[in-house]
Structure formats: structure tokens, C-alpha cells
Design an enzyme around this catalytic site. Structure first.
Site: not given
Lengths: 366, 366
Positions: B73, B161, B182, B220, B309
Site C-alpha cells: 500500500t 499475489q 508485500s 529508520t 482488506c
């Protein structure tokens, strides 16, 4: 024989607390996506909500006022970036951390004199104003009630260095609009932070999509990091309450006394005003901060010149220059920041080594 | 006796791989801030750079083209948000994930017919165009060479995916401008992702301050998460190469055959076109997807209706409606997504339970 390493750079980052590590290990076994409605998803969601309550307790807000982010830097951008884009003037002092100062369109004169005196400027009326609750390089705190003269609705307060080191600086109505904080400064993991929104309005989201964090920050939650953040927040609050940092302050003072006794011209920035208990910003004029960092690193000590984020860049501290130190002084500063595991032996070993290296430097320079 | 849980929602998130867990545990003991110049800092930096090379190998890019973020995202926002703000028209199909579609100002007609046929539309000339390499709800893939007809310099490809489930879809010149991915979709931790920038220009940063990630993304680094991401990427690439997903595809087909034999009207979305090997999107018209999810959850199975989501929201899948299914069909869909630990026993147990519950539902409805 290789000497044991001695880590004295706790304002840059801290070792992971055992409580945080245990919470992270447990979170690794939680399989679900917190947005999923099935049992696995609900377990992940509960873990996030537990941590939210733990962080809320540390900073004195409602759990719904905690917006988890990936860092204080992201929290700063969430609080500030959209308002800055929409034409509002955002102002930061030159002593603020880069993650806030970068959004600033109005450069204010320093509020800190050479010894940390607080001089609010008349007339400037920015929409948002950054005020850090403690400076990361010097540890200098604003005077008590520092928000009293400001319109608190306009203030973004960087509590990154204060949280978990001293009693939280706001209570009751004495609150800014937003606070930003970061888990890894008090024994939590790196890569997780929060925006605390004390207002009734949600900031315009930066990250959008799945609608996580009540539509304020989308993206699947870093559940391992968040669990560690929560556990560290709880443990840090306990250590603050039990007076652990007063012991650390004593060690910091032992360190400064040891250096001052043998190196009389050494400047300890802010030692006449309230400071963080663990931080010593030391100026030995003519001996470059970067050189000190490298020499002490080879001798087994981790310290820094300036804040970690900008320590790769070799230049004089803008914070010290804003406080009135000249460029030569500002280029000759190091930051020594103690942690909960620091011992008297550590600081005395550091003092011996630093004084020996300083003598060699003085001989070479002579 | 409580039945063992059976997790069949791997497109929502996956269990942490052992390789990722081991890398995360090791990273927890690395004390430094990657921006610090001392020994502790350099060790943390090395850990980030090792992971960067591992992720680059998975997606076929140079390590410098990997920008670590907190999620796909955030990667989507980094690629798209600034360009969208500066007046460029960004277009996403209605079948794209919300994290891309949310930035879209131009709604394009579906490129996927009911069985996944690919229909690029003539005439639309957005500055940026989102194209997912596989749909998260249906697993449907675009046809081979799907980037060939587009100006690749304008394409943001969601590989979330696909990565770690099949050979990476781009090679040589057949690359988009950006890819987003991700870690937690292939056995890495939640809360870490990357923007892959195949172009020579850096995107305008969203998060600013300390200048991490070569000034492209400040804050960081989540070193624990990044270490897990890297280790998972390496392990996932190995599993793809060794044919593990062909075994998973076989199990998916066994599941669909078992259901189709007893429930002849069941629709398996996209089963006539190339799909992800692990995904089955199942429509049993008249039996609401949300009800199926709840009933199967009580019976010990974790599945979803729509993407994780948006699964909190009770509404018909926009993806299926965009593919031409009517609202009743789109509201009666579930997604069953298999993982590396799924067994033949799991899918047969699921089929038995689902068919029994479907029979009861049909009786009640009659």
C-alpha cells in the site's frame, strides 16, 4: 584480546527489551491478517488492539487516538504533509529533527540560546508548528509548561526522545494537537511508530486503500512490530515510574565530571538547563566529531556526532549552530547517550579512553 | 473434541516461513541503527543490504531498484500519489486492489470478461496505469505478454499475489515502470513491502527527513521485518523453481472437482483461463459469501469473501461485478486460497464440510 563493545548511542536506537522480544515471538505465531473476519484474523486484530492500549497508556491518550505508523518520520508526514500541501504554513525550528523540519516553509529563529534558554518569537503565526519535547542531539528540554504560550491546536510535538525516558510531559489540557513517537527509542523494534492525534479531527491519510487504522492509515499492519512496540511501551513506563532513569542521570553526571576534571575546556551542552537524563553532548573544540566517533569506535565504543539519521553526512551540527555555537565548536561535538544497561564501569572506561585519545590529539595538533 | 483449524486464506496472508523467522530472530540481536557509522550501525546496514539483494533476485532487478516500504500500500502511494497530485491522470481498473484504485481519477471499463478475457481499451491515455499481475480475489492472470500493448513506462504493476507463487512475469525489456509487492504474501512478515523502480528516475518521496533508502523513503528501517522479507524472498524463489506450486495447483483442482461433482451449478471463476495455482473463487448463487465464511469459520476453516482488506465490509465483490457477474452472483462468492502446507486431506475435508453446509442451506431456502 578484543575489548568488549560498549554501546553509548541510545538516542540513535536501543537494544530490544526482553518484553518486546517475547511479544514479537508470540506475534510471529499469530497467523491471520487483522482485516480478516475469521478466527485467525480476529486473533491478529486483538494483538494490535492490545498494543494500542499499551501505547495509549504511555502517552496519556485514548486508544483510538493512536495511529500506528512505520516510524516517527511517517507520523510526522501524516500530521504535516497534507496541511503543508494545502497551503498552510508549517514552521519548524532549525533544532527540530529533519522529519519535521523538511516540511517547514517558515524558518523561525532559534528558540534555544547556547545554554538552552527558550525564546518564543512574537508575531509568527504558522498554521502548524513543530516543537520537540527534547532535542535528540543535546537532550535539552524546553522549560516547564512550554506549550502554555502557544496555541496548542497548532502544535506537532516530537516526543521521540522523551517517551520512555521521563514522565510524559503533557497532562490534562496541556496537550499539543499531535505527538509523534517511535518504538525503537525505548526498547521496541525499529520500523514502527505512531501518530498520537489529540484532536477530534482525523488527519488526511497519506496511505490509502484497505482502510486499516480506522481509514487513517491503510496497509496490512506490522503485527510483530506493533506487538513489540506495545510491550516496550508498557515496560518503559514502568521503568520511568520506578526511578531507573535517575540512576542513569547519575552515571551521565559521573561521566561529565570525569571529563571536566581532566579536560577543563570541554563544553557540556545544556548542562545548566533541564536535559534528558541520559544524554551528554560534548564539545572538544578542534577535535572533529566524526574523528572522535571513528577513534572511539575502533576502541570499542559506539557514540555519534549529531543524530543518527544525518550522521552519514560530514558537517557541523545545525542544532548546535542554531543554539549559538560557532562552526568550529559545532563540528567538534559528540553525543554520548546512555541506556538502561549502562554501568559505572562503562562510563569510566569511556572517560579514560576519550581522555587518552584527546591527549594524543592535542599533542599532534601542537 | 475441537477440530484442528485449517487455514485456506493464503491470499490474505501466509504463515511465517521458518527461514524468515530465523532471519528475524537474528536481526533482533543486531543493535545498531543502519544510519549510524559505528560498528553496530554498519552491521545493521549490512543486514538491510543483504535483504535488498534477496528481494532484487526474486523480482529480477538491481538491488538499488528496491525501495523498502512498510507495505505494498505504501509502495503504491509512493509510485502514484505524487504524480496524481501533480495533475497527471492515473487510471486503475475496477479489478485493481484498493491501494491502487483509490488514487485513480479515470475509471476504465473492465479488461476482464466473465472468464478473464483481456480486453485493452483503445484511446485512453493516462499518465500512469495500474495493472495487476494477478487478481487477488480470483487469481486470474492477464494473458502472456500483457504489457506488450501498453507503454510500459506508464505502468504500475501489482505483483503482490504473483511474487513467490509463480515465475516472475517480467524479463528483459518486458517490464513496467514500477512494481509493488508485500512480504507477508509469501511467508515473510506483515508490515514490510517494496516499491521496485525499474525506471531511471526516483519517485518524489512521500516520507522525508533522515534520507534513508537513498533519499527515496526516510524513516529508520524496519530491520527485523526487512531481514524476514529477504529470507522469505529467497526461500519463495527456491520453492517456485522446484515446482512446489504445481503440487498446490493439483490440490486446488482436486478441491474444485470434488465440489463440482456434487454441486453442479457451482461457478469457479476464471477456471478457463490462466490463474494463480492456489486460488479458487467459488460462486454458489443464493448463499451469501459472508455467511459461508462465518459457517466455515465455525467449522474450523479460514477462508474469505473478497480480499482481506475489504472483507469487513459486507457488499458484493466489485471485482466479480466488473467481470460481468450479476450482483447476486458477486455476493455469493468465496475465495479459497491454498498454501505450501495445505494437504489433500485439508481440501477433501473442506469439500465435505462445504457440501454438507450447502445442502443444509439449500434445504432451508427451499
Amino acid at each position: 584480546m578484543k575489548a568488549e563493545r560498549c554501546y553509548l548511542d541510545h538516542n540513535a536506537t536501543t537494544p530490544l527489551r526482553e518484553e518486546a522480544r517475547a511479544a514479537m515471538l508470540a506475534a510471529m505465531d499469530v497467523l491471520g491478517n487483522p482485516s480478516s473476519v475469521h478466527s485467525e484474523g480476529r486473533k491478529a486484530k486483538m494483538l494490535v488492539e492490545k498494543a494500542r492500549a499499551q501505547v495509549a497508556a504511555l502517552v496519556g491518550c485514548l486508544p483510538t487516538q493512536v495511529i500506528f505508523t512505520s516510524s516517527a518520520t511517517e507520523a510526522a508526514a501524516l500530521a504535516v504533509a497534507q496541511k503543508a500541501r494545502h497551503g498552510g504554513v508549517f514552521a519548524a525550528l532549525p533544532t527540530e529533527h529533519d522529519c519535521l523540519e523538511v516540511w517547514s516553509e517558515l524558518s523561525l529563529p532559534s528558540w534555544y540560546g547556547a545554554q538552552g534558554a527558550y525564546r518564543p518569537r512574537q508575531g509568527a503565526q504558522p498554521v502548524l508548528l513543530a516543537v520537540s519535547a527534547a532535542n535528540s542531539e543535546t537532550g535539552v528540554l524546553p522549560p516547564e509548561g512550554f506549550l502554555a504560550d502557544l496555541d496548542r491546536r497548532n502544535v506537532v510535538c516530537d516526543v521521540t526522545q522523551v517517551a520512555g525516558k521521563m514522565a510524559f510531559p503533557f497532562g490534562g489540557d496541556d496537550r499539543p494537537a499531535y505527538a509523534i513517537l517511535s518504538a525503537h527509542k525505548f526498547g521496541g523494534p525499529k520500523g514502527v511508530g505512531a501518530l498520537i492525534n489529540y484532536t477530534r479531527d482525523d488527519p488526511e491519510p497519506l496511505l490509502r486503500g484497505g482502510g486499516q487504522e480506522m481509514n487513517r492509515r491503510s496497509g496490512t499492519e506490522n503485527i510483530t512490530g506493533i506487538a513489540g512496540f506495545g510491550a516496550a511501551a508498557e515496560a518503559a513506563a514502568r521503568d520511568v515510574a520506578s526511578g531507573r532513569w535517575e540512576e542513569i542521570e547519575e552515571l551521565r553526571n559521573i561521566l561529565e565530571n570525569a571529563l571536566a576534571t581532566s579536560a577543563k575546556k570541554t563544553i557540556f551542552v545544556g548542562n545548566q538547563v533541564p536535559r534528558l537524563p541520559n544524554t551528554s553532548c560534548i564539545i572538544a573544540e578542534g577535535w572533529k566529531g566524526e574523528t572522535q566517533v571513528m577513534q572511539m569506535d575502533l576502541a570499542g565504543f559506539a557514540i555519534s556526532a549529531g543524530s543518527a539519521c544525518s550522521s552519514g553526512k560530514v558537517k557541523a551540527s545545525k542544532v548546535l549552530q542554531a543554539m549559538g555555537y560557532n562552526e568550529s565548536e559545532a563540528a567538534s561535538a559528540i553525543r554520548v547517550s546512555l541506556g538502561l544497561a549502562t554501568t559505572k564501569t562503562d562510563v569510566l572506561r569511556f572517560a579514560d579512553e576519550w581522555l587518552a585519545k584527546r591527549d594524543k590529539h592535542t599533542e599532534r595538533a601542537a
